[in-house]
Scaffold this active site. Structure first.
Site, mmCIF file in Angstrom:
data_model
loop_
_atom_site.group_PDB
_atom_site.id
_atom_site.type_symbol
_atom_site.label_atom_id
_atom_site.label_comp_id
_atom_site.label_asym_id
_atom_site.label_seq_id
_atom_site.Cartn_x
_atom_site.Cartn_y
_atom_site.Cartn_z
ATOM 1 N N LYS A 1 -32.518 98.024 8.717
ATOM 2 C CA LYS A 1 -31.939 98.175 7.375
ATOM 3 C C LYS A 1 -32.519 99.381 6.638
ATOM 4 O O LYS A 1 -32.065 99.719 5.553
ATOM 5 C CB LYS A 1 -32.185 96.901 6.557
ATOM 6 C CG LYS A 1 -31.579 95.636 7.148
ATOM 7 C CD LYS A 1 -30.060 95.683 7.146
ATOM 8 C CE LYS A 1 -29.451 94.441 7.784
ATOM 9 N NZ LYS A 1 -29.644 93.220 7.023
ATOM 10 N N CYS B 1 -22.736 86.280 6.403
ATOM 11 C CA CYS B 1 -23.829 85.321 6.606
ATOM 12 C C CYS B 1 -24.371 84.824 5.264
ATOM 13 O O CYS B 1 -25.587 84.652 5.092
ATOM 14 C CB CYS B 1 -24.952 85.925 7.441
ATOM 15 S SG CYS B 1 -24.474 86.256 9.150
ATOM 16 N N GLN C 1 -32.668 93.643 2.139
ATOM 17 C CA GLN C 1 -31.688 94.494 1.465
ATOM 18 C C GLN C 1 -32.318 95.382 0.405
ATOM 19 O O GLN C 1 -31.615 96.160 -0.233
ATOM 20 C CB GLN C 1 -30.596 93.628 0.836
ATOM 21 C CG GLN C 1 -29.725 92.889 1.824
ATOM 22 C CD GLN C 1 -28.918 93.832 2.698
ATOM 23 O OE1 GLN C 1 -28.544 94.931 2.287
ATOM 24 N NE2 GLN C 1 -28.644 93.409 3.926
ATOM 25 N N HIS D 1 -29.155 84.791 2.087
ATOM 26 C CA HIS D 1 -28.633 84.975 3.441
ATOM 27 C C HIS D 1 -28.933 83.712 4.235
ATOM 28 O O HIS D 1 -29.885 82.979 3.961
ATOM 29 C CB HIS D 1 -29.317 86.189 4.077
ATOM 30 C CG HIS D 1 -28.744 86.632 5.383
ATOM 31 N ND1 HIS D 1 -29.022 86.001 6.572
ATOM 32 C CD2 HIS D 1 -27.923 87.677 5.691
ATOM 33 C CE1 HIS D 1 -28.398 86.625 7.570
ATOM 34 N NE2 HIS D 1 -27.718 87.645 7.063
ATOM 35 N N ASP E 1 -37.627 87.862 0.547
ATOM 36 C CA ASP E 1 -36.806 88.488 1.586
ATOM 37 C C ASP E 1 -36.387 89.864 1.090
ATOM 38 O O ASP E 1 -35.525 89.992 0.215
ATOM 39 C CB ASP E 1 -35.581 87.608 1.869
ATOM 40 C CG ASP E 1 -34.635 88.232 2.891
ATOM 41 O OD1 ASP E 1 -34.957 89.323 3.424
ATOM 42 O OD2 ASP E 1 -33.571 87.635 3.141
#
Length: 693
Positions: free
Chosen positions: A517, A655, A494, A414, A491
């Site tokens: 999220k 993104c 997600q 991202h 990260d």
């Protein structure tokens, strides 16, 4: 005043009784009323009879006597003709003023009469009739107020008649004047027995109020009673409260400078409001799911927005990679916070500050438990994953990355995991290196290891690609980076809503995610950092809350995590994040992962059946993200067509422009799954796409 002027004589026994009832300090209300009645009975041009009045210092037996002694108050009289009506601009009364002289203390006044009835039309007619007075009253004259029988007491029916008052008839009319109400006349209302009126009671403030037709509203009775305040604590109680364990734990070390903070045990908050626990909503309902059992219909009922209609169709939310919807438990928890706990945290010695602090720190505990972190002191609240990455770049990166050092990221990141490292590399003269992926979107581990060397200071990569759904081999990548002495940031934005997370098993140095999220409110996120790594990092922002002591010469900072939480944080949404985590943990992340994987397999199979549709990102290990393009249609056209049928998907570059360009695309259509989606949602999307063919 001539001797022929009439003087009204009062019944002395009645006067004595009145003085006994209302107190010697009060003026004679009856005499004042007689003055007013005499004045208003006289027609313009007629003489007004003189009515000498006794002052408060006169004995009752001397009232009306020429030999009455003087007192501190003047004895006003009314005499002389009533002025004729003249225009207001020239009207100047010719009779002596009866106002008290300035500088003389006013006598104590009787209490204001209470009127709780209004006369009905029939009452007014009856009062104006001759029978009400025993004689005919000129219709041009006003009815005497004494006929209304207003009582001077606040409760007109509670005051007893003065003992010993006389009911004997005694004329109070001047010779030649019309005969007004007889002392024996009375106006009993319904339910009030007829009582003879004493001679002195011709004052409008002396008789009980008759019950007339229309009750006056009793506003005082409608007011809620104000509870009595609890007694203030005595010295012994105050000392006991100060020395006992309480939820004001943040006062225990007040004034202490920066000290190591002991690891807080994970578990529920110790705060439980005694007065509101019974009223608290069931914020984290136990769904009672057995392992492997997933009741999606029950779960969907927890999300009120799924009852929405869009363009006449039930909402089908397949844009979960952008943001997830919120269960009622999270909505209720936010409302409960604002209704019962809202306060700033950590630094106030009052109950709401303790409640808010406990709720905020309880959310930190829940996050630590959710990530399987060793300590809640390794959890920093931020606005989201983007801010968490920037915090690491600006704090850790500026201290430990220098010229010619290397930062490694992957090709499927991202923008939030690309741009901050580019900025840092440009500032420090470092190099940014990129891990390649194959045509399915999978990390090429052999090529990754070739990038690692002694100059590698940081490796930062996603656990799940937001554009492709690829799940990266986190554990292997972290181990490889650590062999070269590099720190690793994962990260997890997600990943957190799709699978269990264990930062200790991963052994990553940093882990970031956004609350929205994972079914929590927007504007709240988390940075996990190993305790020793956070301790070596300088503050990113300065201000309140992150300091232990400030002088003009230097500032001593708090220990982590507070060192990185300058100013007032997003307290309520952190509490909402805790509620969201409690919700998914009640269901079970393993159950969620299994259900979403079944949906992903089904959706992939059905999408592949549509002619001209191409799925972008076909890794063997994928989470609930699907990207595709459809021949003959721009991605925004596909998104608009699905929206007409109430189906929400994302169309664009997500993104992640470098990711899509790796596959020769600028944009894709991206449906993404969450725990509340079902087979019917996928069928509706497939049917809508087929109608485009």
């Amino acid at each position: 005043m001539s001797t022929s002027d009439p003087v009204i004589q009062l019944d002395e026994a009645a006067v004595a009784a009145a003085r006994q009832a209302v107190g010697a300090a009060l003026p004679d209300v009856a005499a004042l009323t007689q003055m007013a009645n005499a004045f208003f009975r006289a027609l313009p041009g007629q003489d007004v009879p003189a009515i000498p009045l006794g002052g408060p210092g006169l004995a009752p037996e001397t009232w009306g006597s020429p030999a009455a002694p003087t007192s501190a108050f003047p004895t006003p009289t009314i005499a002389g003709p009533v002025p004729a009506a003249v225009p207001m601009s020239t009207a100047v009364p010719s009779f002596p003023s009866t106002l008290p002289e300035l500088g003389i203390p006013a006598p104590s006044m009787p209490s204001i009469p209470s009127v709780d009835k209004l006369p009905s039309e029939a009452d007014l007619t009856r009062l104006a009739s001759p029978d009400a007075y025993g004689s005919t009253i000129p219709t041009s004259l006003p009815i005497e107020a004494s006929s209304l029988g207003v009582s001077p007491t606040l409760s007109p029916y509670s005051a007893p008649f003065p003992a010993g008052y006389s009911t004997a008839t005694q004329s109070v009319n001047a010779p030649g004047a019309p005969a007004f109400a007889s002392p024996n006349s009375s106006l009993p209302g319904p339910g009030i027995p007829s009582q003879p009126s004493p001679a002195f009671a011709q004052s409008p403030f002396s008789l009980p109020l008759p019950e007339l037709g229309l009750p006056f509203p009793n506003y005082e009775a409608a007011l809620p009673s104000i509870p009595a305040l609890p007694a203030l604590p005595n010295d012994e109680q105050a000392q006991s409260a100060l020395t006992s364990a309480s939820s004001f734990y943040f006062l225990d070390q007040a004034g202490a400078l920066s000290q190591p903070i002991e690891t807080a045990p994970l578990g529920p908050s110790h705060y439980e409001p005694a007065s509101t626990t019974a009223l608290a909503p069931n914020l984290t309902q136990d769904l009672g799911l057995k392992r492997g059992l997933f009741d999606v219909a029950s779960i969907r009922r927890d999300f009120p927005i799924l009852n929405e209609k869009v363009n006449g169709h039930p909402l089908i939310w397949l844009d979960n990679a952008a943001t997830t919807q919120k269960p009622q438990a999270v909505i209720d928890r936010l409302s409960w916070f604002y209704e019962h706990e809202n306060s700033n945290i950590h630094r106030a010695a009052h109950e709401l500050a303790a409640r808010a602090t406990d709720a905020y720190e309880d959310a930190r505990n829940k996050v630590a438990h959710f990530l399987k972190a060793p300590s809640s002191k390794e959890i920093v609240f931020v606005r989201g994953a983007t801010e968490a990455i920037n915090l690491v770049a600006q704090s850790w990166g500026r201290r430990f990355i220098g010229k010619d050092d290397e930062i490694v990221i992957s090709w499927i990141e991202h923008h939030a995991n690309i741009v901050p490292w580019q900025m840092l590399a440009q500032e420090k003269g470092a190099r940014l290196r990129v891990i390649p992926v194959d045509n399915d979107g999978q990390i090429l581990l052999n090529e990754y290891e070739k990038l690692l060397n002694a100059r590698t200071k940081l490796v930062s990569f996603t656990q799940v690609s937001n554009a492709l759904g690829t799940i990266t081999p986190v554990n292997a990548m972290v181990q490889m980076a650590h062999r070269y002495g590099a720190k690793v940031l994962v990260d997890g934005a997600q990943a957190v809503s799709h699978m269990p997370i264990d930062v200790q098993e991963q052994d990553c140095d940093f882990f970031v995610f956004s609350g929205h999220k994972v079914f929590a409110p927007t504007g709240i996120g988390v940075l996990y950092g190993k305790q020793d790594v956070l301790a070596d990092m300088p503050p990113w922002q300065g201000g309140g809350n992150m300091i232990a002591d400030v002088t003009f010469e230097k500032t001593i900072y708090q220990a982590p995590p507070f060192r990185f939480e300058a100013g007032t944080g997003n307290i309520a949404d952190a509490v909402g994040l805790g509620a969201a985590i409690a919700y998914v943990e009640q269901i079970g992340m393993e159950n969620i992962a299994r259900w979403e994987h079944e949906l992903l397999i089904y959706a992939t199979r059905e999408l592949n059946k549509i002619p001209g549709l191409h799925i972008i990102g076909t890794a063997k290990e994928k989470a609930g993200v699907l990207s595709f393009v459809l021949d003959g249609y721009r991605t925004e056209e596909v998104g608009a067509a699905l929206n007409k049928e109430g189906i929400a998907v994302r169309s664009g570059h997500h993104c992640a422009q470098p990711t899509l360009r790796r596959f020769g695309q600028e944009t894709t259509v991206r449906p993404s799954l969450a725990l509340y989606n079902n087979y019917e949602d996928i069928d509706a999307m497939i049917a809508a796409l087929r109608r485009l063919r």
